[in-house]
Scaffold this motif. Sequence first.
Motif, PDB file in Angstrom:
ATOM      1  N   HIS A  59       2.914   4.371   0.767  1.00 39.85           N
ATOM      2  CA  HIS A  59       3.623   4.929   1.922  1.00 39.85           C
ATOM      3  C   HIS A  59       4.247   6.265   1.522  1.00 39.85           C
ATOM      4  O   HIS A  59       5.421   6.527   1.815  1.00 39.85           O
ATOM      5  CB  HIS A  59       4.685   3.951   2.427  1.00 39.85           C
TER       6      HIS A  59
ATOM      7  N   MET B 223       6.651  -1.599   2.029  1.00 41.23           N
ATOM      8  CA  MET B 223       7.205  -1.265   3.356  1.00 41.23           C
ATOM      9  C   MET B 223       6.802  -2.253   4.454  1.00 41.23           C
ATOM     10  O   MET B 223       7.635  -2.823   5.158  1.00 41.23           O
ATOM     11  CB  MET B 223       6.740   0.162   3.710  1.00 41.23           C
ATOM     12  N   ASP B 224       5.502  -2.455   4.619  1.00 41.16           N
ATOM     13  CA  ASP B 224       5.020  -3.203   5.789  1.00 41.16           C
ATOM     14  C   ASP B 224       5.347  -4.689   5.709  1.00 41.16           C
ATOM     15  O   ASP B 224       5.638  -5.322   6.732  1.00 41.16           O
ATOM     16  CB  ASP B 224       3.506  -3.010   5.964  1.00 41.16           C
TER      17      ASP B 224
ATOM     18  N   HIS C 189       2.024   7.199   9.806  1.00 41.89           N
ATOM     19  CA  HIS C 189       2.110   6.337   8.629  1.00 41.89           C
ATOM     20  C   HIS C 189       3.161   6.922   7.694  1.00 41.89           C
ATOM     21  O   HIS C 189       3.125   8.118   7.423  1.00 41.89           O
ATOM     22  CB  HIS C 189       0.746   6.287   7.930  1.00 41.89           C
TER      23      HIS C 189
ATOM     24  N   GLY D 285       3.292  -6.176  10.172  1.00 40.76           N
ATOM     25  CA  GLY D 285       3.861  -4.887   9.808  1.00 40.76           C
ATOM     26  C   GLY D 285       2.834  -3.825   9.473  1.00 40.76           C
ATOM     27  O   GLY D 285       3.204  -2.715   9.100  1.00 40.76           O
TER      28      GLY D 285
ATOM     29  N   GLU E   6       0.849  -1.196   0.000  1.00 41.84           N
ATOM     30  CA  GLU E   6       0.000   0.000   0.000  1.00 41.84           C
ATOM     31  C   GLU E   6       0.880   1.240   0.000  1.00 41.84           C
ATOM     32  O   GLU E   6       2.040   1.185   0.422  1.00 41.84           O
ATOM     33  CB  GLU E   6      -0.874   0.011   1.258  1.00 41.84           C
TER      34      GLU E   6
ATOM     35  N   GLU F 131       8.900   4.531  10.354  1.00 38.51           N
ATOM     36  CA  GLU F 131       8.816   3.625   9.203  1.00 38.51           C
ATOM     37  C   GLU F 131       9.879   3.967   8.162  1.00 38.51           C
ATOM     38  O   GLU F 131      10.513   3.066   7.590  1.00 38.51           O
ATOM     39  CB  GLU F 131       7.426   3.710   8.553  1.00 38.51           C
TER      40      GLU F 131
HETATM   41 ZN   LIG Z   1       3.336   1.018   7.012  1.00 35.66          ZN
END
Ligand SMILES: [Zn+2]
Length: 254
Positions: free
Chosen positions: A32, A40-41, A156, A110, A30, A161
């Motif tokens: 970022h 990322m997650d 976010h 994550g 998704e 992150e």
């Molecule tokens: Zn994230």
Amino acid sequence: MPTLATKSSPDSAEAIERAEVAVLPTGSTEQHGPALPLGMDHYAARAFAQEAATDDAVLALPTIPVGVSPHHMQFDGSLTVSPETFAAYVRETIESLATHGLRKVIVVNGHGGNIDALSQVARELRASETAYAPTWNWWDAVEDLADDLFDEAGGHADAAESSLVWHLHEEYVDPDALEAAEADGADAWGERVHGANVGFDTIDFTESGAVGKPTQASPEKGEQLFDEAATALSALADWLAERPIDDCWQRAHK
Ligand SMILES: [Zn+2]
């Protein structure tokens, strides 16, 4: 490093037999913001799971890379599945592992949007005494350190992150875009009106997709976050490895 997917089927029998705990990475794909990769997650979750699987007692499972992200869909590239689909996929993955005899699992997560579904799955698996599968979110393990390192409320694609993925995957980060991420972003998650959150989608409160202070990020801070969170996950895995499975199930009131 014990990872299930790299084993042959016959070799996996021994790996599962030796393992006390499995680690299942879950994340998302998704937006970022303009500086960080969509993955990322799930990159973060995978890295923590692989780091935890340093000896035979911990077996890393393959990563589940798409999560519950409907609130990011106005941004290019974001993928999502429904909470029901995600929950069923995670639950059935863990159930299938349990049929081979490994029933203690840490879901290394994550992505915040996955938490409700993961809690529900953990509750169902425990109630049926199929598996014990608590969720571990990396950011919860580094709250104090993140407070020391950054002046942000959290959010976010924030400084935490950005730092973490910069440490893990420098090649996917565009540091020159961190400034725009912050300038066109939001200070805090959501949009509060008279006590209600009326910001349903990320686009409702951030143009860049970022929330927080990503310009405070650095790969060095990311390494600190990674090391501290990885230490916590390893301690959790040790704790779970020692815990008899019968102590994991629901208790009756005495
Ligand atoms: Zn994230």
